[in-house]
Design an enzyme around this catalytic site. Sequence first.
Site, PDB file in Angstrom:
ATOM      1  N   LYS A 251       0.850  -1.188   0.000  1.00  0.00           N
ATOM      2  CA  LYS A 251       0.000   0.000   0.000  1.00  0.00           C
ATOM      3  C   LYS A 251       0.883   1.235   0.000  1.00  0.00           C
ATOM      4  O   LYS A 251       1.732   1.404   0.884  1.00  0.00           O
ATOM      5  CB  LYS A 251      -0.899  -0.026   1.235  1.00  0.00           C
TER       6      LYS A 251
ATOM      7  N   LYS B  46      -2.329  -1.557  -3.792  1.00  0.00           N
ATOM      8  CA  LYS B  46      -3.198  -0.394  -3.667  1.00  0.00           C
ATOM      9  C   LYS B  46      -2.374   0.881  -3.713  1.00  0.00           C
ATOM     10  O   LYS B  46      -1.357   0.944  -3.008  1.00  0.00           O
ATOM     11  CB  LYS B  46      -3.932  -0.500  -2.328  1.00  0.00           C
TER      12      LYS B  46
HETATM   13  C1  PBG Z   1      -7.100   3.084   5.823  1.00  0.00           C
HETATM   14  C2  PBG Z   1      -7.555   3.035   4.436  1.00  0.00           C
HETATM   15  C3  PBG Z   1      -7.491   4.037   3.479  1.00  0.00           C
HETATM   16  C4  PBG Z   1      -8.080   3.531   2.322  1.00  0.00           C
HETATM   17  C5  PBG Z   1      -8.479   2.245   2.603  1.00  0.00           C
HETATM   18  N1  PBG Z   1      -8.134   1.941   3.917  1.00  0.00           N
HETATM   19  C6  PBG Z   1      -7.016   5.442   3.596  1.00  0.00           C
HETATM   20  C7  PBG Z   1      -5.631   5.747   3.922  1.00  0.00           C
HETATM   21  O1  PBG Z   1      -4.762   4.878   4.008  1.00  0.00           O
HETATM   22  O2  PBG Z   1      -5.374   6.931   4.134  1.00  0.00           O
HETATM   23  C8  PBG Z   1      -8.237   4.263   1.031  1.00  0.00           C
HETATM   24  C9  PBG Z   1      -9.196   3.669   0.064  1.00  0.00           C
HETATM   25  C10 PBG Z   1      -9.592   4.574  -1.043  1.00  0.00           C
HETATM   26  O3  PBG Z   1      -9.007   5.642  -1.276  1.00  0.00           O
HETATM   27  O4  PBG Z   1     -10.548   4.200  -1.749  1.00  0.00           O
HETATM   28  N2  PBG Z   1      -8.071   2.628   6.720  1.00  0.00           N
END
Ligand code: PBG
Length: 347
Positions: A218, A271
């Site tokens: 991520k 992601k």
């Molecule tokens: C954190 C989380 C995020 C997203 C999914 N889980 C936000 C982040 O890491 O700031 C983002 C998903 C999206 O942008 O669709 N709980």
Amino acid sequence: MTHLTAHSRELTAGAAAQPRRLRISPAIRAMVRETSLSAGDFIYPLFVTHGQRLKREVASMPGVFQWSPDLLAAEAESIARLGIPAVLLFGLPDHKDATGTESCAPDGAVQQAVTIIKKAVPEMVVITDVCLCEYTDHGHCGVLNTGGDLRPYPHLPEGYVLNAETLKILADVAVSHAEAGADIVAPSGMLDGMVRAIRAGLDARGFEHLAILSYSTKYASAFYGPFRDAAQGAPKFGDRRSHQMDPANAREALRETALDVAEGADMLMVKPALAYLDIIRMIRERFEALPLAAYNVSGEYAMIKAAAANGWLNEQQAVLETLTGIQRAGADLIITYHAKEAAQWLI
Ligand code: PBG
């Protein structure tokens, strides 16, 4: 062919390779198509908030809503009717504090939603996001090292997300989702040892059978912008670069993924998706034995929606092309806000 001049016939006749032979009709194109998208590949994210009969649209994500748990029985039925097998739940708490206490509450919005959805549609695979950023008052993904000169770990920076302290809470969150009836938990915080801690927590409470979908790769991405509106989890200060990955790095994704596999991740994720198609391809090839999901994130959704609203893109074609590209890159599953509309277009 009568309209061709003798000269132009000469140029094409006898040429060994004419790829257009296989593009000449819809039937032939369909026959040689290498990637075929279906609703069965989608995971649909849902935002759950406390309350009754609430369905609030997210301004930066047209067509995406915050739902109160009571409305999710009917919504889950409509998702299932479209052939979408799974949902991914995010919760908005009533009360935020420094350690995100409500994340483990048995009557938290997510915990209630899990129970309601599993009762309404038992075959729906319910996946829960396990992270603290929606639940902490500072919007960070864990317990912080704060207090200026009096901070607990003076050798670590002010505002640093404390790894060990946070892991303990994440394991409790996963157990509380499991107790509510979740099928799969999905830790998204990118903390070291996150999968191991959650696996141990689940096993200790008799949830050995419950799978972990790790947000294994991520990145610290600008494309999470609209999500932070939807889930109200934007950091109040600073950023997430001390735990999420640097967009400039690819080889590091191999290391992150290998660690999560060693710690017991059952499924992997990359992601965001679009700026990281090379990473999806690489993880697919290097970790071929594990199912791989790609998260087509909020900012990627918002871009297409905004362009389509302006008449600058054909939405249906742009969405299906995008999702096909993510699948072609190597994703087995696609987490996408487009899932319901795309499923309708694919019928
Ligand atoms: C954190 C989380 C995020 C997203 C999914 N889980 C936000 C982040 O890491 O700031 C983002 C998903 C999206 O942008 O669709 N709980």
